[in-house]
Design an enzyme around this catalytic site. Structure first.
Site, PDB file in Angstrom:
ATOM      1  N   PHE A   1      61.199 106.222  27.114  1.00  0.00           N
ATOM      2  CA  PHE A   1      60.609 104.954  26.242  1.00  0.00           C
ATOM      3  C   PHE A   1      59.872 104.542  27.380  1.00  0.00           C
ATOM      4  CE2 PHE A   1      60.129 100.803  24.689  1.00  0.00           C
ATOM      5  CZ  PHE A   1      59.681 100.924  23.175  1.00  0.00           C
TER       6      PHE A   1
ATOM      7  N   ASP B   1      61.868 102.845  35.637  1.00  0.00           N
ATOM      8  CA  ASP B   1      61.720 101.744  34.861  1.00  0.00           C
ATOM      9  C   ASP B   1      63.159 101.616  35.125  1.00  0.00           C
ATOM     10  OD1 ASP B   1      61.830  99.852  32.468  1.00  0.00           O
ATOM     11  OD2 ASP B   1      59.964 101.743  31.493  1.00  0.00           O
TER      12      ASP B   1
ATOM     13  N   LYS C   1      64.374  92.465  30.294  1.00  0.00           N
ATOM     14  CA  LYS C   1      65.269  92.123  29.786  1.00  0.00           C
ATOM     15  C   LYS C   1      66.625  90.954  30.607  1.00  0.00           C
ATOM     16  CE  LYS C   1      65.271  95.986  26.740  1.00  0.00           C
ATOM     17  NZ  LYS C   1      65.069  96.359  25.734  1.00  0.00           N
TER      18      LYS C   1
ATOM     19  N   THR D   1      47.123  85.458  32.750  1.00  0.00           N
ATOM     20  CA  THR D   1      47.638  83.850  32.788  1.00  0.00           C
ATOM     21  C   THR D   1      48.569  83.613  33.008  1.00  0.00           C
ATOM     22  OG1 THR D   1      46.318  84.265  30.930  1.00  0.00           O
ATOM     23  CG2 THR D   1      47.697  82.260  31.551  1.00  0.00           C
TER      24      THR D   1
HETATM   25  O1  PSZ Z   1      61.710  99.124  19.630  1.00  0.00           O
HETATM   26  C1  PSZ Z   1      61.261  98.422  20.670  1.00  0.00           C
HETATM   27  O2  PSZ Z   1      60.256  97.964  20.798  1.00  0.00           O
HETATM   28  C2  PSZ Z   1      61.645  98.698  21.955  1.00  0.00           C
HETATM   29  S1  PSZ Z   1      63.804  99.090  21.322  1.00  0.00           S
HETATM   30  C3  PSZ Z   1      63.755  98.531  22.893  1.00  0.00           C
HETATM   31  C4  PSZ Z   1      62.831  98.121  23.527  1.00  0.00           C
HETATM   32  C5  PSZ Z   1      62.273  98.302  23.121  1.00  0.00           C
HETATM   33  N1  PSZ Z   1      63.237  98.505  24.602  1.00  0.00           N
HETATM   34  C6  PSZ Z   1      62.165  98.134  26.323  1.00  0.00           C
HETATM   35  C7  PSZ Z   1      61.767  98.990  27.036  1.00  0.00           C
HETATM   36  C8  PSZ Z   1      62.171  99.887  27.935  1.00  0.00           C
HETATM   37  O3  PSZ Z   1      63.887  99.770  27.081  1.00  0.00           O
HETATM   38  C9  PSZ Z   1      62.134 100.617  28.508  1.00  0.00           C
HETATM   39  C10 PSZ Z   1      62.856 101.467  29.600  1.00  0.00           C
HETATM   40  N2  PSZ Z   1      61.257 100.408  29.394  1.00  0.00           N
HETATM   41  C11 PSZ Z   1      60.415  99.381  28.770  1.00  0.00           C
HETATM   42  C12 PSZ Z   1      60.780  98.816  27.668  1.00  0.00           C
HETATM   43  C13 PSZ Z   1      59.857  97.935  27.463  1.00  0.00           C
HETATM   44  O4  PSZ Z   1      59.961  96.232  27.576  1.00  0.00           O
HETATM   45  P1  PSZ Z   1      59.524  95.523  25.836  1.00  0.00           P
HETATM   46  O5  PSZ Z   1      60.074  95.836  25.051  1.00  0.00           O
HETATM   47  O6  PSZ Z   1      60.342  93.688  27.613  1.00  0.00           O
HETATM   48  O7  PSZ Z   1      58.193  95.385  25.863  1.00  0.00           O
END
Ligand code: PSZ
Length: 500
Positions: free
Chosen positions: A217, A326, A357, A381
């Site tokens: 992910f 990541d 996070k 931006t």
């Molecule tokens: O369902 C979702 O969109 C979720 S639940 C947990 C996440 C997203 N985690 C975000 C995440 C991550 O765990 C890793 C390893 N890389 C990138 C991301 C993306 O981060 P955000 O959500 O801030 O864009």
């Protein structure tokens, strides 16, 4: 404010519950460190089942404005403290999920409240600048105090961004820009490059790829989504890139007991990675970068060994691909180190490390050569938010002052040992307990039982998350101590006894 200790009455009631459900097991530890969080409640306190009536009312109200299908309940952030999230119905829950792993030192930490009440910080809160063009005077200092003070080995440059997806998206662009300049042998695009890119054609928009792993992910924006392979529902109906996807090792747990089998599995996956890199080069879509999580989180808390990552890093080097780690979910201390990749013990762990996070601001560290050659190539931006850097300076101070990484290691041991015990006690329900620090997970026999366990635990005052097909994951704040582990294990034991 309530003291940080479990009250005697509460501890007794836990013991009583436990006694009724599972006499063999007694988790209330005698040696729980009587520490340090000034603001924390003594335990969960439940008034209604969750979501309660007020949450339901608000969900209905918001439903007229937005899709509310994912909303669990509404929160009272004023009343939430430390490890406890309070909802609008007055329920107080031990939060072991922390807003999808993004609360570093608990709710309303006094150090952060103090920072926000300092009038000198008001203008940073009130005025959100376009950081790429008009940064505030203290920006270099604050970056040095915050992100650069914890920069991964070999990295002295950092680019802030707004969220995890945004960080990865821009990191991918940086890898492509770097790769293309390497191919050209210089930084000057041809006229054809410039005209063709305007209409999404080669050579200006080159056929390059990023290799990712099954189960990964990396976010939901369209570039990131091409490297996300955790659930079909994330990807369905969205056009994507045809990029190589390697298998991520499927290891057996506990890792120490299956070293030989796991090493074989990792070797198989690495062989596949190398094959894919060669194949995609032959297809005319060379791999510019490899992206990987140190522990696949959304995909089900899948671990791999330091040796796997060392070899993968070498494969990237050998084939001239950038190596992007990541750490959006693993970064920030839950594994017992600020960065999970520190567990690999490498001087040169990556070319890019992205975060968000628990670091409060998104962004990515990078090697010097991955800096885009011209301004405005990596740009938007806000490019982050300096008020988050202020908070991060203080979060890192608290982590150092309160030795929170050591605390995480300590409570992580208590947590995984407790999970091993419960797994032995409930072999029909639990399996594959695994973790590093408090970044732990355990598998449940099936998805329906998992859902039921998560809901029952919540009604008893413990918030947990799911990941993968049938795992429960633990993502507490760094102020989650051994006595919080005990509170959790007692309640979890109760819930499991009901499912036996
Ligand atoms: O369902 C979702 O969109 C979720 S639940 C947990 C996440 C997203 N985690 C975000 C995440 C991550 O765990 C890793 C390893 N890389 C990138 C991301 C993306 O981060 P955000 O959500 O801030 O864009």
């Amino acid at each position: 404010m309530a003291s940080s200790l479990i009250s005697r009455q509460f501890a007794l009631s836990l013991q009583k519950n436990l006694w009724l459900s599972a006499p063999a097991c007694r988790y209330v530890s005698k040696a729980a460190p009587k520490t340090q969080v000034e603001f924390d409640y003594e335990g969960p306190s439940m008034k209604t089942s969750v979501p309660g009536p007020r949450s339901q009312e608000l969900t209905k109200q918001l439903g007229d404005i937005q899709n509310v299908g994912a909303i669990n309940f509404f929160c009272n952030y004023d009343e939430s403290r430390g490890n406890y999230l309070v909802d609008v119905d007055g329920n107080r829950m031990l939060d072991i999920y922390t807003q999808i792993s993004s609360i570093p030192i608990g709710y309303n930490h006094p150090a952060l409240l103090k920072l926000m009440s300092n009038p000198n910080n008001l203008s940073t809160l009130v005025n959100r600048p376009a950081l790429g063009i008009l940064p505030p005077e203290n920006f270099p200092d604050k970056l040095t105090e915050s992100l650069l003070s914890v920069a991964p080995s070999g990295m002295t440059r950092v680019q802030t961004m707004a969220c995890g997806s945004c960080s990865n998206e821009n990191a991918y662009k940086a890898m492509f820009i770097w790769y293309r300049n390497k191919e050209r042998g210089h930084n000057t695009p041809s006229d054809e490059d410039l005209s063709s890119c305007m209409v999404n054609q080669v050579p200006g928009c080159p056929e390059l790829s990023i290799l990712s792993f099954m189960g990964a992910f990396h976010g939901r924006t369209m570039g990131c989504l091409a490297t996300t392979h955790s659930k079909a529902i994330h990807k369905l109906d969205v056009p994507s890139f045809d990029w190589p996807i390697a298998p991520f090792p499927k290891l057996q747990y506990p890792l120490e007991e299956f070293t030989k089998e796991n090493a074989q599995e990792e070797a198989r996956c690495l062989e596949e990675v190398e094959d894919l890199i060669v194949k995609w080069r032959q297809r005319g879509k060379p791999v510019a970068g490899i992206v990987i999580e140190p522990i696949q989180a959304e995909g089900g808390d899948n671990h791999a060994s330091p040796d796997f990552f060392k070899r993968l890093r070498n494969i990237a080097r050998k084939h001239g691909c950038a190596f992007h780690v990541d750490e959006v979910q693993t970064g920030g201390g839950n594994t017992g180190k600020l960065w999970a990749h520190e567990h690999w013990g490498m001087d040169d762990p990556a070319d890019i490390v992205s975060f968000s996070k628990k670091l409060l601001t998104g962004g990515y560290y990078h090697k010097d050569e991955l800096q885009a050659d011209k301004p405005y190539r990596i740009f938007n931006t806000w490019m982050g938010d300096p008020s988050k850097n202020l908070l991060l300076v203080e979060v890192l101070n608290v982590i150092r002052r309160e030795n929170l990484l050591e605390e995480v290691t300590r409570s992580g041991k208590a947590l995984i040992n407790g999970l091993y015990q419960l797994q032995a006690q409930y072999p029909g329900i639990l399996s594959r307990a695994r973790g590093q620090g408090t970044f732990c997970a355990i598998d449940i026999c099936d998805d329906a039982t998992r859902s039921s366990i998560l809901l029952k635990a919540r009604d008893k005052g413990v918030l947990l998350g799911g990941c993968g097909d049938r795992s429960i994951r633990f993502r507490p704040a760094l102020v989650f101590k051994e006595y919080h582990v005990d509170i959790f294990l007692n309640i979890f034991n109760d819930v499991l006894a009901q499912h036996k």
